[in-house]
Design an enzyme around this catalytic site. Structure first.
Site, PDB file in Angstrom:
ATOM      1  N   PRO A  86      48.281  36.033  30.584  1.00  9.75           N
ATOM      2  CA  PRO A  86      49.051  36.829  29.590  1.00  9.75           C
ATOM      3  C   PRO A  86      48.762  36.487  28.160  1.00  9.75           C
ATOM      4  O   PRO A  86      49.261  37.334  27.299  1.00  9.75           O
ATOM      5  CB  PRO A  86      50.441  36.598  30.039  1.00  9.75           C
ATOM      6  CG  PRO A  86      50.328  35.203  30.677  1.00  9.75           C
ATOM      7  CD  PRO A  86      49.207  35.101  31.568  1.00  9.75           C
ATOM      8  N   GLU A 113      53.098  27.833  37.616  1.00 12.09           N
ATOM      9  CA  GLU A 113      53.536  27.768  36.152  1.00 12.09           C
ATOM     10  C   GLU A 113      52.545  28.305  35.104  1.00 12.09           C
ATOM     11  O   GLU A 113      52.796  28.613  34.035  1.00 12.09           O
ATOM     12  CB  GLU A 113      54.000  26.368  35.784  1.00 12.09           C
ATOM     13  CG  GLU A 113      54.719  26.278  34.379  1.00 12.09           C
ATOM     14  CD  GLU A 113      56.003  27.272  34.255  1.00 12.09           C
ATOM     15  OE1 GLU A 113      56.074  27.638  32.879  1.00 12.09           O
ATOM     16  OE2 GLU A 113      56.649  27.604  35.087  1.00 12.09           O
ATOM     17  N   ARG A 150      33.505  50.740  38.964  1.00 16.44           N
ATOM     18  CA  ARG A 150      33.403  52.132  38.843  1.00 16.44           C
ATOM     19  C   ARG A 150      32.643  52.697  37.693  1.00 16.44           C
ATOM     20  O   ARG A 150      32.033  53.630  37.831  1.00 16.44           O
ATOM     21  CB  ARG A 150      35.069  52.854  38.653  1.00 16.44           C
ATOM     22  CG  ARG A 150      35.540  52.590  37.303  1.00 16.44           C
ATOM     23  CD  ARG A 150      36.985  52.822  37.415  1.00 16.44           C
ATOM     24  NE  ARG A 150      37.157  54.485  37.558  1.00 16.44           N
ATOM     25  CZ  ARG A 150      36.787  55.380  36.528  1.00 16.44           C
ATOM     26  NH1 ARG A 150      36.512  54.822  35.185  1.00 16.44           N
ATOM     27  NH2 ARG A 150      37.056  56.596  36.771  1.00 16.44           N
ATOM     28  N   ASP A 164      36.966  60.120  31.068  1.00 19.41           N
ATOM     29  CA  ASP A 164      38.099  59.471  31.216  1.00 19.41           C
ATOM     30  C   ASP A 164      38.881  59.293  30.154  1.00 19.41           C
ATOM     31  O   ASP A 164      38.309  59.189  28.967  1.00 19.41           O
ATOM     32  CB  ASP A 164      37.896  58.122  32.056  1.00 19.41           C
ATOM     33  CG  ASP A 164      37.342  58.219  33.719  1.00 19.41           C
ATOM     34  OD1 ASP A 164      37.785  59.228  34.221  1.00 19.41           O
ATOM     35  OD2 ASP A 164      36.874  57.314  34.151  1.00 19.41           O
TER      36      ASP A 164
END
Length: 239
Positions: A86, A113, A150, A164
């Site tokens: 993150p 953690e 893809r 896209d």
């Protein structure tokens, strides 16, 4: 292309690797995916991979000796090692194209953690799929792998991803298929008249409108034409 996924829970990838476009790409040898169990690189008999944090605190931290050995044992000369975190750089379609040009990428999945800080010395970059925290890096790794696979030649038709969302800086235009009319909602006539010049114009304008209304932040990096600016001016008047 080869993708190696370093994880504590390889079983989480069973459905991902055995369904739809991903399975076909593997079967047709467009991509090779190896699941690597990090626990195999633990030296103690119980295969511990984590320990309590120095300085105290909640949770368990992944050990640098175990994870670094897993990385070193699987890294080749042309491997790019990516930590799912993150704290990483927000993942964008541009990065997917960049990763798809590599011969091999290694996706490192965390859990518990987090990582011992020293593990970062063994990776090339960190990627985040959003400003939220998950229980582990397995789902982000699937997202990254899917978005890269893809784009590989033969995985899907090239035209399918060229239009896209994000590929050209705008959100994708609206799509329609049969029936022509449903519940009093009709497919726009321009898409049925066979005039490809008008169809392309309609689709570009709809992409522009959709981006302005849903993701106006994307427009700051998009090279607007004078016609585009007129369309946005009209939208501003209506809003």
């Amino acid at each position: 292309m080869k993708i190696k996924i370093l994880t504590l829970f390889p079983e989480m990838f069973t459905g991902f690797l055995n369904s739809s476009i991903i399975k076909r790409a593997i079967d047709e040898k467009i991509v090779e995916i190896d699941l690597v169990d990090i626990r195999l690189y633990s030296n103690d008999k119980h295969h511990h991979v984590d320990d309590t944090p120095y300085g105290g605190g909640a949770g368990m931290v992944l050990r640098v000796d175990v994870v670094s050995e897993a990385i070193k044992a699987n890294k080749g000369e042309k491997s790019r090692v990516i930590m799912m975190s993150p704290q990483g750089v927000p993942y964008k379609e541009k990065k997917a194209y960049e990763l798809a040009s590599n011969e091999e990428i290694i996706l490192l999945c965390g859990h518990y953690e987090g990582f011992d800080e020293r593990i970062r010395s063994y990776v090339d970059e960190e990627i985040s799929i959003g400003d939220f925290v998950l229980t582990g890096g397995e789902l982000p790794a699937m997202c990254v792998a899917d978005s890269v696979i893809r784009l590989l030649d033969g995985a899907i038709t090239k035209e399918s991803h060229l239009d896209d969302s994000f590929s050209e800086g705008l959100l994708e235009y609206p799509q329609y298929t049969r029936p022509l009319v449903y519940d009093n909602m009709e497919v726009p006539f321009v898409l049925t008249n066979g005039n490809h010049k008008e169809i392309n114009k309609f689709r570009h304008e709809e992409s522009l409108k959709r981006t302005f209304l849903k993701r106006p932040d994307l427009l700051k990096d998009y090279n607007l034409t004078k016609e585009d600016e007129k369309i946005i001016e009209e939208l501003c008047k209506k809003s």
